[in-house]
Design an enzyme around this catalytic site. Structure first.
Site, short mmCIF file in Angstrom:
data_model
loop_
_atom_site.label_atom_id
_atom_site.label_comp_id
_atom_site.label_asym_id
_atom_site.label_seq_id
_atom_site.Cartn_x
_atom_site.Cartn_y
_atom_site.Cartn_z
N PRO A 133 5.77 1.92 -7.24
CA PRO A 133 4.70 2.91 -7.41
C PRO A 133 4.21 3.53 -6.11
O PRO A 133 4.53 3.09 -5.00
CB PRO A 133 3.58 2.07 -8.06
CG PRO A 133 4.25 0.88 -8.66
CD PRO A 133 5.40 0.59 -7.74
N GLU A 134 3.38 4.53 -6.29
CA GLU A 134 2.70 5.21 -5.21
C GLU A 134 1.85 4.22 -4.42
O GLU A 134 1.20 3.34 -5.00
CB GLU A 134 1.82 6.31 -5.82
CG GLU A 134 1.06 7.15 -4.84
CD GLU A 134 0.20 8.21 -5.55
OE1 GLU A 134 -0.15 9.20 -4.90
OE2 GLU A 134 -0.11 8.04 -6.75
N VAL A 135 1.85 4.34 -3.10
CA VAL A 135 1.09 3.48 -2.16
C VAL A 135 1.03 2.02 -2.61
O VAL A 135 -0.01 1.37 -2.57
CB VAL A 135 -0.33 4.04 -1.87
CG1 VAL A 135 -0.22 5.32 -1.07
CG2 VAL A 135 -1.16 4.26 -3.13
N PHE A 136 2.17 1.49 -3.03
CA PHE A 136 2.21 0.10 -3.48
C PHE A 136 1.86 -0.85 -2.35
O PHE A 136 1.33 -1.94 -2.56
CB PHE A 136 3.59 -0.21 -4.06
CG PHE A 136 3.62 -1.49 -4.85
CD1 PHE A 136 2.97 -1.57 -6.07
CD2 PHE A 136 4.31 -2.60 -4.39
CE1 PHE A 136 3.00 -2.75 -6.82
CE2 PHE A 136 4.33 -3.78 -5.12
CZ PHE A 136 3.68 -3.85 -6.34
N ASN A 143 -0.08 9.33 2.46
CA ASN A 143 0.49 8.78 1.23
C ASN A 143 2.00 9.03 1.32
O ASN A 143 2.46 10.15 1.13
CB ASN A 143 -0.13 9.49 0.02
CG ASN A 143 0.40 8.99 -1.30
OD1 ASN A 143 1.54 8.59 -1.42
ND2 ASN A 143 -0.44 9.07 -2.32
#
Length: 343
Positions: free
Chosen positions: A46-49, A115
């Site tokens: 995922p995003e910014v995991f 990000n």
């Protein structure tokens, strides 16, 4: 003879160990191993995991959320750096391509964060670092704008691979710029956002965006979305008690794999942690393009002209002369070499 790759892809739907960078990197390495053991040649995170999303910007005012921003800055990583090196080593060890979202700290700015999506080959090489072009809505309190210097499609063992983060997948020109480079496999990384407007179905919105890109571009999309763990809810509730109710809304996370006809392959995950798998045959991208090839015969490039500025954006440009320039070039070459080797 053209014979495109066939492989198994994996999409992780999980929560990080909130703002704990080392523990989250360990979790990433375990999930890489799990996906590879199940036969996947590509795994999307995922995003910014690594290692958390700034939910405080949605549930608190900027003054209340500012201490959390400091925690995020301290947990952010540099790329390249030891954390990405560890993940790259896991990718090489298990022979699997990895795309992962991270909070990236500018090495020259302790409070300038991006990000960022990092793409790593199955040989452990860092292929690219893409910084989200425009942070969405409340995210502008946290991240700086990225640039197009890494808006690129990478040649990998599973085919031409591109990636965008969350709201970027609504940016038609960003998506087209990847398709125009020959993208056949697209990674769309997201976070669960329970605090969206009440009439907004986040899970369905994620699926719809991915389906649009697949159908328009005749590509496969692997969607990986985070979940909101009880740890995250509790952390936010300690600073803002109303956060618990705001972050408990269902249908906030969707992870799955979508084919070039815009349909989901197999069963997606909604809200629950896990890994979604699907078999992908890139040869399925060929026939639909006879009807609509928007980067080829089904377009009018004599009418439309997309230009992409790939110059890296920096705070300042320093001009040197003589030996200084040679020294700077040597350092740049060394850094490029480290990135190519996954270091």
């Amino acid at each position: 003879m053209l014979n495109l790759p066939q492989f198994k892809a994996a999409a992780v739907q999980a929560a990080p160990v909130f703002l704990d960078t080392d523990a989250t990197v360990d979790k990433v390495c375990h999930l890489i191993e799990e996906a590879a053991d199940n036969g996947a040649s590509l795994v999307a995170f995922p995003e910014v995991f690594v290692s958390g999303y700034p939910y405080w910007s949605w549930v608190m005012n900027p003054i209340e959320g500012s201490p959390w921003f400091e925690k995020l800055c301290k947990s952010a990583i540099e790329v390249p750096g030891p954390e990405i090196r560890k993940i790259a080593q896991a990718a090489a060890r298990h022979h699997i391509n990895v795309v992962i979202g991270v909070n990236e700290r500018n090495p020259n700015g302790i409070a300038t964060l991006y990000n960022t999506l990092v793409t790593i080959s199955d040989e452990g090489k860092i292929l690219g670092r893409h910084r989200k072009l425009v942070p969405t809505w409340a995210e502008k309190l946290t991240w700086a704008n990225g640039d197009a210097s890494s808006l690129k499609v990478h040649k990998t063992s599973i085919g031409p691979l591109g990636a965008l983060a969350c709201g970027e997948n609504t940016n038609t020109l960003a998506r087209f710029s990847l398709l125009a480079q020959g993208e056949l496999v697209h990674i769309a990384s997201y976070i669960a956002l329970p605090v969206a407007p009440k009439d907004y179905d986040m899970a369905e919105a994620i699926r719809l965006r991915a389906a649009a890109h697949c159908f328009e571009g005749k590509v496969f999309t692997i969607v990986s979305c985070s979940t909101v763990s009880e740890e995250i809810v509790e952390a936010m509730a300690q600073s803002h008690p109303q956060s618990r109710e705001l972050l408990a809304r269902p249908n906030s996370a969707f992870s799955g794999i979508i084919g070039p006809d815009g349909r989901v392959i197999g069963e997606p995950l909604i809200d629950q942690e896990g890994i979604v798998y699907a078999d992908i045959d890139l040869n399925r991208c060929i026939q639909p393009r006879q009807m609509h090839d928007i980067t080829g015969h089904y377009n009018r490039f004599d009418i439309f002209d997309l230009q992409v500025n790939r110059r890296p954006l920096t705070a300042a440009h320093f001009h040197h002369d003589g030996q200084d320039v040679d020294e700077l070039n040597q350092f740049a070459e060394q850094d490029d070499g480290l990135q190519e080797k996954g270091l």
